[in-house]
Design an enzyme around this catalytic site. Structure first.
Site, PDB file in Angstrom:
ATOM      1  N   LYS A  24       6.298 -11.658 -15.697  1.00  0.00           N
ATOM      2  CA  LYS A  24       6.105 -11.839 -14.254  1.00  0.00           C
ATOM      3  C   LYS A  24       4.992 -12.838 -13.961  1.00  0.00           C
ATOM      4  O   LYS A  24       5.051 -13.597 -13.014  1.00  0.00           O
ATOM      5  CB  LYS A  24       5.819 -10.485 -13.605  1.00  0.00           C
ATOM      6  CG  LYS A  24       5.695 -10.533 -12.093  1.00  0.00           C
ATOM      7  CD  LYS A  24       7.037 -10.873 -11.440  1.00  0.00           C
ATOM      8  CE  LYS A  24       6.924 -11.143  -9.961  1.00  0.00           C
ATOM      9  NZ  LYS A  24       8.061 -11.929  -9.453  1.00  0.00           N
TER      10      LYS A  24
ATOM     11  N   CYS B  31       0.827  -1.200   0.000  1.00  0.00           N
ATOM     12  CA  CYS B  31       0.000   0.000   0.000  1.00  0.00           C
ATOM     13  C   CYS B  31       0.866   1.256   0.000  1.00  0.00           C
ATOM     14  O   CYS B  31       2.020   1.232   0.409  1.00  0.00           O
ATOM     15  CB  CYS B  31      -0.858   0.035   1.256  1.00  0.00           C
ATOM     16  SG  CYS B  31      -1.802  -1.446   1.513  1.00  0.00           S
TER      17      CYS B  31
ATOM     18  N   HIS C 108      25.764 -41.035 -11.329  1.00  0.00           N
ATOM     19  CA  HIS C 108      24.973 -41.873 -12.239  1.00  0.00           C
ATOM     20  C   HIS C 108      24.924 -41.287 -13.651  1.00  0.00           C
ATOM     21  O   HIS C 108      24.012 -41.609 -14.417  1.00  0.00           O
ATOM     22  CB  HIS C 108      23.566 -42.069 -11.666  1.00  0.00           C
ATOM     23  CG  HIS C 108      23.585 -42.776 -10.348  1.00  0.00           C
ATOM     24  ND1 HIS C 108      23.881 -44.110 -10.232  1.00  0.00           N
ATOM     25  CD2 HIS C 108      23.416 -42.311  -9.084  1.00  0.00           C
ATOM     26  CE1 HIS C 108      23.857 -44.448  -8.954  1.00  0.00           C
ATOM     27  NE2 HIS C 108      23.589 -43.377  -8.240  1.00  0.00           N
TER      28      HIS C 108
ATOM     29  N   GLU D 269      16.627 -24.075  -7.046  1.00  0.00           N
ATOM     30  CA  GLU D 269      16.195 -22.678  -7.071  1.00  0.00           C
ATOM     31  C   GLU D 269      17.358 -21.748  -7.423  1.00  0.00           C
ATOM     32  O   GLU D 269      17.204 -20.825  -8.224  1.00  0.00           O
ATOM     33  CB  GLU D 269      15.567 -22.309  -5.710  1.00  0.00           C
ATOM     34  CG  GLU D 269      15.184 -20.857  -5.528  1.00  0.00           C
ATOM     35  CD  GLU D 269      14.221 -20.299  -6.580  1.00  0.00           C
ATOM     36  OE1 GLU D 269      13.659 -21.070  -7.369  1.00  0.00           O
ATOM     37  OE2 GLU D 269      14.076 -19.060  -6.612  1.00  0.00           O
TER      38      GLU D 269
ATOM     39  N   GLU E 138      17.797 -17.555 -15.283  1.00  0.00           N
ATOM     40  CA  GLU E 138      16.825 -16.610 -15.819  1.00  0.00           C
ATOM     41  C   GLU E 138      17.346 -15.182 -15.922  1.00  0.00           C
ATOM     42  O   GLU E 138      16.920 -14.456 -16.811  1.00  0.00           O
ATOM     43  CB  GLU E 138      15.489 -16.664 -15.056  1.00  0.00           C
ATOM     44  CG  GLU E 138      15.568 -16.373 -13.586  1.00  0.00           C
ATOM     45  CD  GLU E 138      14.188 -16.450 -12.912  1.00  0.00           C
ATOM     46  OE1 GLU E 138      14.147 -16.746 -11.723  1.00  0.00           O
ATOM     47  OE2 GLU E 138      13.178 -16.190 -13.579  1.00  0.00           O
TER      48      GLU E 138
ATOM     49  N   LYS F  17      17.525 -19.288 -10.711  1.00  0.00           N
ATOM     50  CA  LYS F  17      17.748 -17.845 -10.571  1.00  0.00           C
ATOM     51  C   LYS F  17      18.874 -17.407 -11.487  1.00  0.00           C
ATOM     52  O   LYS F  17      18.780 -16.412 -12.190  1.00  0.00           O
ATOM     53  CB  LYS F  17      18.100 -17.565  -9.110  1.00  0.00           C
ATOM     54  CG  LYS F  17      17.510 -16.366  -8.481  1.00  0.00           C
ATOM     55  CD  LYS F  17      16.087 -16.423  -8.019  1.00  0.00           C
ATOM     56  CE  LYS F  17      15.086 -16.905  -8.996  1.00  0.00           C
ATOM     57  NZ  LYS F  17      13.753 -17.041  -8.517  1.00  0.00           N
TER      58      LYS F  17
ATOM     59  N   ARG G 146       4.897   0.166  -6.653  1.00  0.00           N
ATOM     60  CA  ARG G 146       4.863  -0.775  -5.530  1.00  0.00           C
ATOM     61  C   ARG G 146       3.777  -1.832  -5.713  1.00  0.00           C
ATOM     62  O   ARG G 146       3.728  -2.805  -4.961  1.00  0.00           O
ATOM     63  CB  ARG G 146       4.568  -0.003  -4.230  1.00  0.00           C
ATOM     64  CG  ARG G 146       5.656   0.983  -3.863  1.00  0.00           C
ATOM     65  CD  ARG G 146       5.114   2.060  -2.944  1.00  0.00           C
ATOM     66  NE  ARG G 146       4.647   1.512  -1.703  1.00  0.00           N
ATOM     67  CZ  ARG G 146       5.317   1.561  -0.562  1.00  0.00           C
ATOM     68  NH1 ARG G 146       6.492   2.120  -0.523  1.00  0.00           N
ATOM     69  NH2 ARG G 146       4.816   1.039   0.527  1.00  0.00           N
TER      70      ARG G 146
ATOM     71  N   ASN H 126      -1.341   1.612   5.977  1.00  0.00           N
ATOM     72  CA  ASN H 126      -0.499   0.536   5.416  1.00  0.00           C
ATOM     73  C   ASN H 126      -0.212  -0.453   6.522  1.00  0.00           C
ATOM     74  O   ASN H 126      -0.004  -0.046   7.666  1.00  0.00           O
ATOM     75  CB  ASN H 126       0.857   1.084   4.944  1.00  0.00           C
ATOM     76  CG  ASN H 126       0.735   1.874   3.669  1.00  0.00           C
ATOM     77  OD1 ASN H 126      -0.345   2.017   3.119  1.00  0.00           O
ATOM     78  ND2 ASN H 126       1.850   2.396   3.210  1.00  0.00           N
ATOM     79  N   GLY H 127      -0.142  -1.741   6.188  1.00  0.00           N
ATOM     80  CA  GLY H 127       0.210  -2.735   7.202  1.00  0.00           C
ATOM     81  C   GLY H 127      -1.008  -3.475   7.705  1.00  0.00           C
ATOM     82  O   GLY H 127      -2.067  -3.472   7.055  1.00  0.00           O
TER      83      GLY H 127
ATOM     84  N   TRP I  80      -2.957  -2.507  -1.390  1.00  0.00           N
ATOM     85  CA  TRP I  80      -2.555  -3.883  -1.752  1.00  0.00           C
ATOM     86  C   TRP I  80      -3.266  -4.738  -0.718  1.00  0.00           C
ATOM     87  O   TRP I  80      -2.911  -4.731   0.457  1.00  0.00           O
ATOM     88  CB  TRP I  80      -1.037  -4.005  -1.678  1.00  0.00           C
ATOM     89  CG  TRP I  80      -0.518  -5.419  -1.757  1.00  0.00           C
ATOM     90  CD1 TRP I  80      -0.253  -6.247  -0.708  1.00  0.00           C
ATOM     91  CD2 TRP I  80      -0.191  -6.142  -2.931  1.00  0.00           C
ATOM     92  NE1 TRP I  80       0.205  -7.445  -1.176  1.00  0.00           N
ATOM     93  CE2 TRP I  80       0.259  -7.419  -2.531  1.00  0.00           C
ATOM     94  CE3 TRP I  80      -0.239  -5.846  -4.303  1.00  0.00           C
ATOM     95  CZ2 TRP I  80       0.671  -8.385  -3.438  1.00  0.00           C
ATOM     96  CZ3 TRP I  80       0.177  -6.821  -5.188  1.00  0.00           C
ATOM     97  CH2 TRP I  80       0.614  -8.069  -4.765  1.00  0.00           C
TER      98      TRP I  80
HETATM   99  C1  F6R Z   1      11.214 -17.494 -11.297  1.00  0.00           C
HETATM  100  C2  F6R Z   1       9.786 -17.215 -11.271  1.00  0.00           C
HETATM  101  C3  F6R Z   1       8.856 -18.200 -11.914  1.00  0.00           C
HETATM  102  C4  F6R Z   1       7.547 -18.281 -11.121  1.00  0.00           C
HETATM  103  C5  F6R Z   1       6.528 -19.157 -11.865  1.00  0.00           C
HETATM  104  C6  F6R Z   1       5.251 -19.304 -11.087  1.00  0.00           C
HETATM  105  O1  F6R Z   1      11.939 -16.522 -10.635  1.00  0.00           O
HETATM  106  O2  F6R Z   1       9.367 -16.229 -10.759  1.00  0.00           O
HETATM  107  O3  F6R Z   1       9.448 -19.445 -12.042  1.00  0.00           O
HETATM  108  O4  F6R Z   1       7.821 -18.807  -9.856  1.00  0.00           O
HETATM  109  O5  F6R Z   1       6.249 -18.602 -13.118  1.00  0.00           O
HETATM  110  O6  F6R Z   1       4.650 -18.073 -10.865  1.00  0.00           O
HETATM  111  P1  F6R Z   1       3.574 -17.875  -9.735  1.00  0.00           P
HETATM  112  O7  F6R Z   1       4.267 -18.070  -8.429  1.00  0.00           O
HETATM  113  O8  F6R Z   1       3.084 -16.474  -9.920  1.00  0.00           O
HETATM  114  O9  F6R Z   1       2.515 -18.902  -9.970  1.00  0.00           O
END
Ligand code: F6R
Length: 609
Positions: free
Chosen positions: A604, A2, A505, A482, A489, A486, A27, A100-101, A74
């Site tokens: 995203k 928020c 293996h 993970e 990507e 990271k 934000r 906010n919060g 938010w």
């Molecule tokens: C990697 C990343 C993606 C998401 C995936 C699922 O950094 O962000 O691998 O984790 O696309 O997205 P959500 O969590 O929004 O379902």
């Protein structure tokens, strides 16, 4: 997250507040609203969705004033809607609040206001409680009424309040959520974040926790928690607006990495009562529901799937119910065995991922009970679930997920703890020990984040590589996946992650002189095995960077370089060990001059199959 904007002066408050809200759009928000003092009254207008929706309903020139407050919301309590959007007011609209919060004891306060004072609530928000509470204590002195109300409120929040009977001031309170005042010429500002008023003023006063501020046209007066006046030198802001939005960090990803301690604390602490009992707001999993379960599926995509892998370890261990983890795009097409004794846990930051949603519908259609772990309130996954466990990470803007991942992990621990305790498969002492250790994680992480020089230097040495390997055992293998994702990507380097025991293996054939291995060795019970894996690859020429727990010096005899993370029990290390991997990926991508927040080919939120 928020955003709050307040203005009092001589200019057009509406325009200044809307401009401030626009500056806070980065934000993330789901609704916006504004309240102006006009002709002896407070007039509030608000709308769900983008700021342009609000702009349409405030366009008439008569709707104007010299003072007011605005907000971008938010959602945390109550779905995004016109009614739940801020500002919120008391019953006769004479006291209006933006916030906010979260107010942790809002249910208790709401009940008290309804039962003892016949207050009729209009929204589902915790914020409305604040307006009614201040109103309850108001007796001609807004500042005093705010102080009395705040004394009753528990939680982490920042608020701004205006009152129709005292139109010469805006009152702000900061408690564990940012609030900053801006000093103008014949006008003053209040906001949750500097970009909101950076176009107009550069001299700012940061409020400290538990401080109240009274902002009038002529002055800004700060009071501490004992209501003593506090003198504070203004700070001159010399960053540009773009840098300010990122909190001074060059990319949102780095800002979000640094927000992780707070996001973890928010997700955990707000669901613990004073006895350390987990209070799962809005989730109705009773003992008999848990006893009935014969299996649990955790289904998600990408980073969220990696959080699910940790979930499998911890939930299965704590509940003794078999847990299967699947990527959503596979689950939905493989005709999985699901019945009414199945709990289906969907994990999704956005709550809009098409594959996750489709898998959820598949499981629901077969009678499973659906529990989702979601960051975006009111998103499709949340709406279609029986129960929702929100991660309180706040909006995540960088495409590469960081703070959402660690909060998803926190939810996995909390679900495991809650169910295991209720089912009787987790001993009371283990429950309380784990809660105590979880509570210590945010501070440990904050301390770790203070200095990333070692990781930055590593990135400078390795950023030109074409490939990297990530290995680990047990929970460390999930973090290896993970960390590898990271790096892939945002750096576009070909990385490969594998459970360390699987190397021999096949994959070990790829190791040659200088091959870089990022090796997680944080599991005490698997430590010896990991040392053997390191020996295996070093004997074939690999360069080994290990991530290990502080104090575990033996690793230095085997690895070429060691990154130490703060010590914690084996089961909780993913919360900490992923962070050096996030930072490594970030610094490598930065050295390669990539657009870290918007990597190529990625979005995203993946709303297509
Ligand atoms: C990697 C990343 C993606 C998401 C995936 C699922 O950094 O962000 O691998 O984790 O696309 O997205 P959500 O969590 O929004 O379902």
């Amino acid at each position: 997250m928020c955003g709050i904007v307040g203005y009092i002066g001589k200019a057009n408050a509406k325009e200044i507040i809307v401009e401030g809200l626009r500056r806070l759009e980065y934000r993330g928000y789901d609704s916006a609203g504004i309240a102006l003092y006009r002709n002896g009254k407070i007039e509030t207008r608000k709308h769900v969705g983008e700021l342009k929706n609000l702009e349409k309903i405030i366009a008439d020139p008569e709707y104007d004033s010299y003072m007011g407050i605005g907000h971008t919301r938010w959602a945390t309590h109550g779905v995004p809607s016109d009614i739940n959007a801020h500002p919120h007011s008391n019953s006769d609209n004479t006291i209006t609040v933006v916030h906010n919060g979260i107010i942790e004891n809002f249910l208790e306060l709401r009940r008290m206001l309804e039962e003892e004072h016949n207050v009729v609530f209009r929204s589902d928000t915790d914020t409305e409680v604040i307006a009614h509470l201040i109103s309850l204590y108001y007796d001609g002195d807004l500042h005093e009424a705010v102080n009395k109300a705040v004394a009753k409120m528990r939680g982490a929040y920042a608020i701004a309040v205006i009152c129709a009977s005292e139109p010469d001031k805006i009152i702000g309170v900061r408690k564990d959520a940012p609030l900053v005042a801006g000093i103008g010429e014949g006008c003053n500002f209040l906001a949750s974040d500097i970009p909101a008023f950076l176009r107009y003023v550069r001299r700012v006063i940061f409020l400290e926790n538990n401080e109240t501020v009274v902002v009038t046209r002529e002055k800004i007066t700060i009071y501490d928690e004992n209501n003593e006046q506090v003198e504070r030198e203004p700070y001159h802001v010399d960053w540009d607006v773009d840098a300010a939005e990122k909190g001074g960090y060059p990319f949102f990803m780095m800002k979000e990495i640094h927000e992780q301690p707070k996001a973890l604390a928010d997700t955990l602490k707000r669901r613990l009562d004073e006895n350390g009992d987990i209070v799962l707001d809005g989730i109705s999993l009773a003992r008999e529901d848990i006893d009935r379960l014969s299996r649990i599926y955790i289904v998600a995509c990408g980073t969220a799937y990696h959080a699910g892998l940790v979930g499998k370890y911890v939930i299965e261990k704590m509940t003794r119910i078999p847990v299967e983890v699947d990527v959503a795009s596979e689950f939905r097409y493989r005709d999985p065995y699901v019945d009414e004794n199945t709990l289906f846990i969907a994990i999704s930051q956005s709550g809009e991922t098409q594959d996750t949603l489709a898998a959820l519908r598949e499981a629901k259609g077969k009678g499973a009970r659906i529990l989702s772990v979601v960051n975006v309130v009111g998103s499709s996954v949340a709406r279609e679930s029986d129960d929702v466990f929100y991660t309180w990470a706040g909006p995540e803007i960088a495409v590469a997920s960081t703070k959402a991942y660690v909060t998803q992990l926190m939810c996995m621990y909390m679900i495991g703890l809650y169910m295991g305790r209720l089912k009787g498969t987790l001993a009371e002492a283990d429950y309380h020990d784990t809660i105590r250790e979880l509570l210590a994680v945010p501070d440990k992480l904050a301390a770790f984040l203070e200095d990333d020089t070692q990781i930055k230097n590593l990135a400078k040495r390795f950023y030109r590589r074409n490939e990297m390997f990530y290995i680990g055992r047990g929970l460390d293998s999930t973090v290896a996946y993970e960390g590898s994702l990271k790096m892939k990507e945002i750096s576009y380097i070909n990385t490969f992650a594998i459970a360390a025991g699987e190397l021999k293996h096949g994959t070990i054939a790829l190791v040659e002189e200088g091959t870089l291995f990022i090796t997680l060795a944080t599991q005490d019970k698997l430590f010896e095995k990991m040392l053997s894996n390191i020996e295996e690859i070093r004997a074939r020429g690999a360069y080994v960077v290990a991530v290990a727990k502080e104090g575990n010096r033996e690793i230095e005899t085997k690895a070429d370089e060691v990154i130490y993370i703060p010590s914690c029990p084996d089961d909780l290390t993913p919360l900490l060990s992923v962070v050096p991997l996030q930072l490594f990926a970030y610094h490598v991508a930065d050295a390669r001059k990539n657009n870290i927040d918007k990597p190529r080919n990625l979005a995203k939120s993946v709303t297509v199959e």
